[in-house]
Structure formats: C-alpha cells, structure tokens
Enzyme design. Sequence first.
Site, short mmCIF file in Angstrom:
data_model
loop_
_atom_site.label_atom_id
_atom_site.label_comp_id
_atom_site.label_asym_id
_atom_site.label_seq_id
_atom_site.Cartn_x
_atom_site.Cartn_y
_atom_site.Cartn_z
NE ARG A 1 -7.66 6.20 -2.53
CZ ARG A 1 -8.22 4.89 -2.30
NH1 ARG A 1 -9.55 4.59 -2.22
NH2 ARG A 1 -7.62 3.81 -2.30
CB ILE B 1 0.42 6.66 1.29
CG1 ILE B 1 1.94 6.85 1.89
CG2 ILE B 1 -0.33 5.63 2.47
CD1 ILE B 1 1.99 7.69 3.11
CB CYS B 2 -2.98 2.87 -1.51
SG CYS B 2 -4.74 2.24 -1.77
CG LEU B 3 -4.95 5.49 4.84
CD1 LEU B 3 -5.03 4.04 5.28
CD2 LEU B 3 -3.88 6.02 5.93
CG ASN C 1 -1.73 -1.30 1.31
OD1 ASN C 1 -1.60 -2.04 2.27
ND2 ASN C 1 -2.49 -1.80 0.22
#
Length: 185
Positions: A121, A115-117, A108
């Site tokens: 978003r 960062i993918c959180l 992630n």
Amino acid sequence: MLTLASKLKRDDGLRGSRTSAAASDSTRRVSVRDRLLVKEVAELEANLPCTCEVHFPDPNKLHCFQLTVTPDEGYYQGGKFQFETEVPDAYNMVPPKVKCLTRIWHPNITETGEICLSLLREHSIDGTGWAPTRTLKDVVWGLNSLFTDLLNFDDPLNIEAAEHHLRDKEDFRNKVGDYIKHYAR
C-alpha cells in the site's frame, strides 16, 4: 540480468554526448528505476526464500517478473502460487503492483488476485505501508509470509474465506486443498 546492466552502462556513455536536456531528464527518470532494479534483483536472487522462485520473461525488463511461491508448511503446503509483479516508473517512491495469478482460497488474497499486504500500500494507517527504503526483497518475503506467519484472519480482504475459517477450520482446510488440486499444481 547482465543484459540490462550492460545496457545501463552503454546508456551512461551516450548520456554524456546528448545535448537535449529534456531527453536527458526523461531518460534519467526511467534509468533511476532500472539502476535500482539491477542492484535489487541481484540482492533478491542472493536472498530468495527457499520456497520462492523468480522468473524474468524478458531479461531486459527487470520491472516485470513472475514469482512462484511453493509453501512447505501450513494450509497451502503442496501448492504453487504464481504472482505477477510490475514495478512502475516512479519506483521506489511507489510500491510495485502485484497480482496473484493463481486462484486461491485465502483471507488476504481474493479469488481474482487482489492482495492485502500492507507493504504494497502506498499509504497505510498502521505505518507499515510502502516506504522508499523498502526493496523487492521485502515484497517477495512479504508475499511468501502470506502463506505462514502473515496469514491474517482478523483483517481479511476475502471476508468469506476468513469467516469460513472461523466457522469450520477443517472445512476451510478441505476447500484450500480443493483449490490447490484444481488451480495450484
């Protein structure tokens, strides 16, 4: 942190004596963020996970800080991971900008620090994205959780790391350990 709070009190006194509406409006926009940050930083520091540490390089700029996450369990145990957070002027209507400064092998987080959180978003399909009711505490706890319960191999940003885990969990663990030895001490 008290330095900025004192500055805000002083600014409140000056605002009453200003005659220019435009100057007052532009000051008010910035001070809304700063007012929120004074409150949120105090709450954050009182409720910081034991695996996290927050550092403000300039105590007068609460909108720029660094977070260190030191996981005490799982694949990333023993590593120290640095994150840089910048809170934009439009906060709390938009999320903070966060980047991982430590090179990491993680499904992630890319090796370049993206960062993918979902809560970072602005718009999220699943409805778990940023909302004005979220705080810096939510961001810090979310980043901390990327090393434990939010570690997500099913919806990765770093597809190569996720596929590596699916192919060979032990080799994945070894590569994570190598990254920790080289980049996260």
